[in-house]
Design an enzyme around this catalytic site. Sequence first.
Site, PDB file in Angstrom:
ATOM      1  N   LYS A 233       0.852  -1.183   0.000  1.00  0.00           N
ATOM      2  CA  LYS A 233       0.000   0.000   0.000  1.00  0.00           C
ATOM      3  C   LYS A 233       0.891   1.237   0.000  1.00  0.00           C
ATOM      4  O   LYS A 233       1.886   1.300   0.731  1.00  0.00           O
ATOM      5  CB  LYS A 233      -0.904  -0.017   1.236  1.00  0.00           C
ATOM      6  CG  LYS A 233      -1.891   1.129   1.315  1.00  0.00           C
ATOM      7  CD  LYS A 233      -2.799   0.951   2.549  1.00  0.00           C
ATOM      8  CE  LYS A 233      -3.813   2.082   2.677  1.00  0.00           C
ATOM      9  NZ  LYS A 233      -4.706   1.887   3.853  1.00  0.00           N
ATOM     10  N   SER A 305      -9.545   2.300   2.234  1.00  0.00           N
ATOM     11  CA  SER A 305      -8.296   2.889   1.749  1.00  0.00           C
ATOM     12  C   SER A 305      -7.260   1.852   1.333  1.00  0.00           C
ATOM     13  O   SER A 305      -6.327   2.173   0.606  1.00  0.00           O
ATOM     14  CB  SER A 305      -7.703   3.836   2.800  1.00  0.00           C
ATOM     15  OG  SER A 305      -7.185   3.128   3.895  1.00  0.00           O
ATOM     16  N   SER A 329     -10.337  -0.082   6.994  1.00  0.00           N
ATOM     17  CA  SER A 329      -9.692   0.015   5.674  1.00  0.00           C
ATOM     18  C   SER A 329      -9.184  -1.303   5.128  1.00  0.00           C
ATOM     19  O   SER A 329      -8.837  -1.383   3.954  1.00  0.00           O
ATOM     20  CB  SER A 329      -8.537   1.022   5.733  1.00  0.00           C
ATOM     21  OG  SER A 329      -9.029   2.326   5.883  1.00  0.00           O
TER      22      SER A 329
END
Length: 618
Positions: A233, A305, A329
């Site tokens: 990420k 996210s 998330s």
Amino acid sequence: MWQTRVPRKSPSVYLHFSPPFLLVLVLLLVPSSTQSTPLCQLTPNMDKGKANAKNQFERPENDCDEAVLLRCGFRMLGADFFNDAKMLEIGNGARELNIPISDGNRKLVASENGGLQDPSYLIFNPEWNSKEAQSVSKRFKYPSVPGVQKPSSDEDIAFMTVLELGQLIKTKQISSEELTEIFLKRLKRYNPVLESVITFTEELAYKQAKEADHLLSQGVYLGPLHGIPYGLKDIIAVPHYKTTWGSTSFKDQVLDIEAWVYKRLSTAGAVLVAKLVTGSLAYNDIWFGGRTRNPWNIEEYSYGSSAGPASSTSAGMVPFAIGSETAGSMMYPADRCGVTALRPTFGTVGRTGVMSVSDSLDKLGPFCRSAADCAIILDAIRGKDPDDLSSRNIIFDDPFTVDITKLTVGYLEDASMEVVHVLQSKGVHMVPFELNYTVDSVQGILNYTMDVEMLAHFDEWQRNGMDDDYEVQDQWPLVLRRARAITAVDYFQAQRARGKLIREVRESFTVDAFVGSVTDRDRVCMGNLVGLPVVVVPTGFTEISDPPSVDTRRKTTVTTGIFAPPDRDHIALALAMVYQSVTDHHKQHPPIDDNSPHISIPNPPKFMSFLQIPRQLQ
């Protein structure tokens, strides 16, 4: 509720303030004997940002009155840099959310003086006992997978588990460089549709892959991650590559930092092929380059996210990826994209080099093909990070050797009954269960915790008006403006309320684990505040609404969660592995290639309004 009437010639304006503002306003607004007007005057404040920067006086008189008062209060807080429109926006947000939450927290934990009860969990440690390993505990004993043969198609290779891919590399049926090429091709092929990649780390990937192949040729095998590609990420820093945080404001940012989790995976021999999408500043799935889609139904967004890690893993673009969770998330995109994921106990994985939303909530964890893969990744990245004071050497039992017949596992009303029946058939004692606690302000406590801590990390960003360039104005910009009005007293009361919640959950958690939905709003907040580990497990599919054709393969994925007490991640993993040993939901391939010429890919994809989740969970 504190209420004050300010006498003026114009119609009266009722304003609500939490107590710290009250004295400030009394001192600033009451005229002295020699003054005919209040000390705090309305003056134009032409903000540096782009939004709401003009027509400062073209509002009703009452609005101007309120802007005067708000500016006076914010001046004492050192935060009177907002323009008048933003001041009014903050005032509305405070009345609607801040004050009710503050009142609730005060009633809950501050009714008695002296602070003798409900102490703060400001320095957060989620463990329920005092045990902590002084050094890293023994590594797990991974199961052998003999007889694994290289498939004939790259598609089948792409959906093999880490254990299977590791066996192919160990037996030299495929090289790390060949495997890296397969996944880079898939990333480039599907990214234009899924929008799940921010940066390809191709040069680094081939360098690491060649090193892995060279070590193996010398007889050095680093373990099951040796030569295995993966993604990170893009809140996780890698030297010489952009770490954009998904934000327009930071899209060219290169950090000369080597994140601790990246170092751990590099040491294990893993090969980084891409920096994957994070929602802008780790908020939902919108980033500066677009919005990430769900491989199982490309008309949907992937949600949360950690959108890129979930979407890319689901699509077979990487064997595994590292995401993060503060308040849903990981849970939401794992559920939407139908992948197995582990949100570990808070403090399990070090966060040095990772953008921080909330020091007391942020966690890093893997998205994988299976629970067994999650256990392997956890084993590689866990341990004490010397630069992250919240990280710990947690004593985990080996999830591959847990005797599940000695476990009592509860199931909630929204649990997958297939999971319940499978575990029961394997000898697990399954019982109906309800996790009880009296704290009814769980979402509010999480809001206060996350928003204040986030604002501390992006104070300068807000003060310089960079929030006006943010991708969606009613997300972080609005949230963090409102956070300016949360006082230290109210934040501290929220942490005391959090402590009360933790104690009540601990007392009610009378089973070894429980099964239930991972998308229940209150449970997502509770689990993150308490620091509970959970494994997201795919359990099947349902038909999509409004399908593009009668023969479409697009599906809605269905998942459940297996929750365990803090530091008992191995129990949740062991139960998930047992379930997946007799089911194949996690082995299915999404139909991202199944788009016949008469089916168009919408751009942007449809937004499923009935699946919207509240701001605090995004």
